[in-house]
Design a protein around this motif. Structure first.
Motif, PDB file in Angstrom:
ATOM      1  N   HIS A  24       0.803  -1.218   0.000  1.00  0.00           N
ATOM      2  CA  HIS A  24       0.000   0.000   0.000  1.00  0.00           C
ATOM      3  C   HIS A  24       0.842   1.277   0.000  1.00  0.00           C
ATOM      4  N   VAL A  25       2.146   1.132   0.009  1.00  0.00           N
ATOM      5  CA  VAL A  25       3.010   2.308   0.088  1.00  0.00           C
ATOM      6  C   VAL A  25       2.857   3.196  -1.144  1.00  0.00           C
ATOM      7  N   THR A  26       2.859   2.596  -2.318  1.00  0.00           N
ATOM      8  CA  THR A  26       2.762   3.393  -3.546  1.00  0.00           C
ATOM      9  C   THR A  26       1.465   4.187  -3.583  1.00  0.00           C
ATOM     10  N   ALA A  27       0.361   3.548  -3.215  1.00  0.00           N
ATOM     11  CA  ALA A  27      -0.927   4.252  -3.210  1.00  0.00           C
ATOM     12  C   ALA A  27      -0.893   5.438  -2.264  1.00  0.00           C
ATOM     13  N   SER A  28      -0.257   5.279  -1.122  1.00  0.00           N
ATOM     14  CA  SER A  28      -0.180   6.377  -0.165  1.00  0.00           C
ATOM     15  C   SER A  28       0.647   7.532  -0.730  1.00  0.00           C
ATOM     16  N   LEU A  29       1.766   7.225  -1.380  1.00  0.00           N
ATOM     17  CA  LEU A  29       2.612   8.269  -1.942  1.00  0.00           C
ATOM     18  C   LEU A  29       1.897   9.027  -3.054  1.00  0.00           C
ATOM     19  N   VAL A  30       1.090   8.311  -3.817  1.00  0.00           N
ATOM     20  CA  VAL A  30       0.366   8.964  -4.901  1.00  0.00           C
ATOM     21  C   VAL A  30      -0.752   9.835  -4.353  1.00  0.00           C
ATOM     22  N   ARG A  31      -1.481   9.304  -3.387  1.00  0.00           N
ATOM     23  CA  ARG A  31      -2.629  10.046  -2.855  1.00  0.00           C
ATOM     24  C   ARG A  31      -2.214  11.220  -1.979  1.00  0.00           C
ATOM     25  N   ARG A  32      -1.228  11.000  -1.086  1.00  0.00           N
ATOM     26  CA  ARG A  32      -0.887  12.048  -0.122  1.00  0.00           C
ATOM     27  C   ARG A  32       0.604  11.963   0.200  1.00  0.00           C
ATOM     28  N   PRO A  33       1.451  12.535  -0.647  1.00  0.00           N
ATOM     29  CA  PRO A  33       2.898  12.393  -0.435  1.00  0.00           C
ATOM     30  C   PRO A  33       3.392  13.063   0.839  1.00  0.00           C
ATOM     31  N   GLU A  34       2.589  13.948   1.431  1.00  0.00           N
ATOM     32  CA  GLU A  34       3.014  14.597   2.673  1.00  0.00           C
ATOM     33  C   GLU A  34       3.061  13.621   3.853  1.00  0.00           C
ATOM     34  N   VAL A  35       2.360  12.507   3.732  1.00  0.00           N
ATOM     35  CA  VAL A  35       2.357  11.502   4.799  1.00  0.00           C
ATOM     36  C   VAL A  35       3.606  10.634   4.675  1.00  0.00           C
ATOM     37  N   MET A  36       4.278  10.434   5.781  1.00  0.00           N
ATOM     38  CA  MET A  36       5.499   9.614   5.804  1.00  0.00           C
ATOM     39  C   MET A  36       5.097   8.148   5.959  1.00  0.00           C
ATOM     40  N   VAL A  37       5.113   7.430   4.849  1.00  0.00           N
ATOM     41  CA  VAL A  37       4.590   6.070   4.837  1.00  0.00           C
ATOM     42  C   VAL A  37       5.718   5.063   5.018  1.00  0.00           C
ATOM     43  N   HIS A  38       5.428   4.034   5.823  1.00  0.00           N
ATOM     44  CA  HIS A  38       6.400   2.978   6.119  1.00  0.00           C
ATOM     45  C   HIS A  38       5.773   1.635   5.751  1.00  0.00           C
ATOM     46  N   GLY A  39       6.461   0.867   4.915  1.00  0.00           N
ATOM     47  CA  GLY A  39       6.018  -0.481   4.608  1.00  0.00           C
ATOM     48  C   GLY A  39       6.400  -1.421   5.740  1.00  0.00           C
ATOM     49  N   VAL A  40       5.400  -2.074   6.320  1.00  0.00           N
ATOM     50  CA  VAL A  40       5.621  -2.898   7.512  1.00  0.00           C
ATOM     51  C   VAL A  40       5.083  -4.304   7.237  1.00  0.00           C
ATOM     52  N   ARG A  41       5.985  -5.282   7.180  1.00  0.00           N
ATOM     53  CA  ARG A  41       5.560  -6.669   6.953  1.00  0.00           C
ATOM     54  C   ARG A  41       4.992  -7.315   8.204  1.00  0.00           C
ATOM     55  N   GLY A  42       5.377  -6.799   9.353  1.00  0.00           N
ATOM     56  CA  GLY A  42       4.901  -7.320  10.626  1.00  0.00           C
ATOM     57  C   GLY A  42       5.311  -6.376  11.739  1.00  0.00           C
ATOM     58  N   ALA A  43       4.884  -6.685  12.953  1.00  0.00           N
ATOM     59  CA  ALA A  43       5.143  -5.792  14.077  1.00  0.00           C
ATOM     60  C   ALA A  43       6.630  -5.543  14.295  1.00  0.00           C
ATOM     61  N   ALA A  44       7.457  -6.530  13.981  1.00  0.00           N
ATOM     62  CA  ALA A  44       8.897  -6.365  14.200  1.00  0.00           C
ATOM     63  C   ALA A  44       9.467  -5.240  13.344  1.00  0.00           C
ATOM     64  N   ASP A  45       8.861  -5.013  12.182  1.00  0.00           N
ATOM     65  CA  ASP A  45       9.360  -3.949  11.299  1.00  0.00           C
ATOM     66  C   ASP A  45       9.067  -2.552  11.833  1.00  0.00           C
ATOM     67  N   LEU A  46       8.195  -2.438  12.810  1.00  0.00           N
ATOM     68  CA  LEU A  46       7.865  -1.121  13.358  1.00  0.00           C
ATOM     69  C   LEU A  46       9.043  -0.512  14.111  1.00  0.00           C
ATOM     70  N   GLY A  47       9.834  -1.355  14.732  1.00  0.00           N
ATOM     71  CA  GLY A  47      10.966  -0.860  15.498  1.00  0.00           C
ATOM     72  C   GLY A  47      10.532   0.157  16.539  1.00  0.00           C
ATOM     73  N   ALA A  48      11.242   1.281  16.573  1.00  0.00           N
ATOM     74  CA  ALA A  48      10.951   2.319  17.567  1.00  0.00           C
ATOM     75  C   ALA A  48       9.892   3.306  17.090  1.00  0.00           C
ATOM     76  N   LEU A  49       9.360   3.103  15.885  1.00  0.00           N
ATOM     77  CA  LEU A  49       8.440   4.088  15.305  1.00  0.00           C
ATOM     78  C   LEU A  49       7.276   4.466  16.233  1.00  0.00           C
ATOM     79  N   PRO A  50       6.601   3.505  16.879  1.00  0.00           N
ATOM     80  CA  PRO A  50       5.485   3.900  17.743  1.00  0.00           C
ATOM     81  C   PRO A  50       5.895   4.799  18.904  1.00  0.00           C
ATOM     82  N   THR A  51       7.109   4.656  19.389  1.00  0.00           N
ATOM     83  CA  THR A  51       7.541   5.470  20.531  1.00  0.00           C
ATOM     84  C   THR A  51       7.988   6.865  20.105  1.00  0.00           C
ATOM     85  N   LEU A  52       8.166   7.091  18.794  1.00  0.00           N
ATOM     86  CA  LEU A  52       8.590   8.400  18.306  1.00  0.00           C
ATOM     87  C   LEU A  52       7.411   9.345  18.066  1.00  0.00           C
ATOM     88  N   ALA A  53       6.216   8.790  18.026  1.00  0.00           N
ATOM     89  CA  ALA A  53       5.022   9.598  17.775  1.00  0.00           C
ATOM     90  C   ALA A  53       4.426  10.081  19.094  1.00  0.00           C
TER      91      ALA A  53
END
Length: 505
Positions: free
Chosen positions: A289-318
């Protein structure tokens, strides 16, 4: 205005029992019961003439008690001004007592005829006045009252309901077997919670409140169970930004959702979040879904996540996490929700996030989240049926708050917001919102308001308000049919900017 009731007007909503107590206290304070009845009838008559100035004939259906008495007095007032009045009795005059009998005799003395209800009788007036059943109704409508309600609804005539549409529960907004569908309801002394939620949307019509000179708020021991939301707090709670503001001052929201095949929901939430002013919006979704997000709203910082492990520290940065739009209930959604719960950040939980909470985290209770169920999701969170939720929406919303904590938004006609500050009811919105993605847009809006530093309960109330009013403005521009969730963001943006409230959108 106290912050314990953020983003509400000083318009309290009461239970029927409280309004009856206000009535008793007013009479005990020196205003005769019949004088109060005359005030109510005069107020109803004035509303009738203002809304339907050209009507020349009425049918007034009168039941027992004070509600029927109001109808009798209104019939006398109408006859006195030259209207043709058909008075239909659901309770014989000889069976009435007290003020109700006095009101019926007043109408008779004014020359208004009286005919007992019978099945199949012709309702002759251009306008019907419903004075059959008042706020004291608790059980299902039966017998001749049910017949009369069916005849009123089948007549295709406009209806003015006195105090409450007959058959509608004054506390819950549920239909007790059958209820009048009114074009307008004039209600007295204390406004009723049941006129603004649930089935009231299809039965009360325009609600016209008249206090009859009684200040309900002076009775401090009669604490209203809810308040009615209005637009007045928007400019106060969302002031113009300082000129030197930068994106870091305006908060970082992370949207977690968009399992395989469900990317649209997360994209709608992310766009709504950005449009309501979050300084940074991140989206964690599956890689496809990353490409669709970039096309629709490039201002959003989109991350491709295959599973929870790919999130890393991202949830704690928000600063705030929005989890649920398009999340799914499979292993991907389960892992992402767990990561969100573990991040120690304020949460907005919607859609399959709620379904997973109900199934996998039944004992969880937090003070830092907003849960946004529709009736079906609410039923799963409470372990009951959606019909039981809709039978008493206020009770269900309170039960959700008691069980899950935080702030609860029970969506639907007359959305309810329940938190530590009490209950608020949203009277805005329209049937065009019955389309996919509306809840996703709301969750994104809530995330944006939280990211910008609004307290949890204030953000919930303002988010519901902005969401509904944006839909109303969009419908006013182009109609209700075909209204899409993606239409709301641009209107909502205007609403959250103080200058946008100075004129029409």
């Amino acid at each position: 205005m106290a912050d314990s009731h953020p983003a509400v007007s000083q318009h309290p909503l009461y239970r029927a029992e409280q309004v009856r107590e206000l009535d008793r206290r007013t009479i005990a304070g020196g205003i005769a019961g019949f004088a109060l009845m005359q005030r109510a009838s005069a107020a109803a008559w004035q509303c009738l003439r203002e809304r339907w100035p050209d009507v020349r004939s009425l049918t007034v259906l009168c039941g027992a008690g004070n509600n029927g008495g109001d109808g009798h007095v209104l019939a006398a007032l109408a006859a006195g001004e030259g209207l043709v009045v058909q008075r239909v009795l659901l309770k014989g005059i000889e069976e009435l007592a007290g003020d109700a009998r006095r009101a019926a005799d007043m109408a008779t003395a004014a020359g208004v005829g009286a005919r007992p209800w019978r099945a199949g009788m012709r309702l002759e007036g251009e306008l019907l006045v419903d004075a059959m059943l008042g706020t004291g109704l608790a059980g299902e409508v039966r017998g001749i009252y049910r017949e009369a309600i069916a005849a009123v609804n089948a007549s295709a005539r406009p209806v003015l309901a006195i105090d409450i549409p007959s058959g509608l529960h004054a506390d819950s907004g549920a239909v007790l077997g059958a209820a009048v569908r009114a074009a307008a309801t004039v209600t007295f002394i204390g406004d009723k919670l049941g006129l603004y939620t649930g089935a009231a949307a299809d039965h009360a019509g325009e609600v016209l409140f008249r206090d009859l000179g009684v200040d309900a708020r002076a009775e401090v021991d009669l604490v209203p169970p809810a308040q009615l939301l209005d637009e007045s707090p928007l400019t106060a709670r969302l002031p113009a930004r300082r000129r030197g503001a930068h994106k870091g001052d305006c908060g970082h929201a992370l949207i977690l959702g968009g399992a395989p095949g469900f990317g649209g929901a997360a994209l709608l939430a992310a766009e709504a979040c950005a449009r309501l002013g979050a300084g940074k919006v991140s989206l964690a979704t599956v890689p496809e879904h990353v490409t669709a997000s970039l096309v629709r709203r490039p201002e959003v910082m989109v991350h491709g996540v295959r599973g929870a492990a790919d999130l890393g520290a991202l949830p704690t940065l928000a600063d705030v996490l929005v989890v649920g739009p398009g999340l799914g209930q499979g292993s991907w959604g389960q892992g992402v929700l767990q990561a969100a719960l573990d991040a120690g950040r304020p949460l907005v939980v919607d859609a399959d996030g709620l379904n997973l909470l109900a199934a996998r985290y039944p004992g969880t209770r937090r003070d830092d989240w907003i849960l946004t169920p529709h009736p079906g999701e609410a039923a799963r969170l409470l372990g009951c049926s959606a019909a039981e939720v809709e039978a008493d929406r206020p009770a269900a919303a309170r039960a959700l708050h008691e069980r899950w904590g935080g702030v609860i938004i029970l969506k639907g006609a007359g959305s309810l917001v329940v938190g530590p500050g009490g209950m608020a009811v949203c009277p805005f919105g329209n049937p065009g919102m019955a389309s996919g993605g509306m809840g996703d847009a709301l969750s994104g809006m809530l995330g944006a308001l939280l990211a910008q530093g609004l307290p949890l309960e204030m953000a919930a109330r303002l988010g519901v308000l902005v969401h509904a009013r944006a839909a109303d403005f969009a419908a006013a521009d182009a109609g209700e049919r075909g209204l899409l969730a993606g239409d709301l963001a641009s209107y909502a943006r205007i609403l959250v900017n103080p200058t946008g409230l100075d004129g029409d959108v």
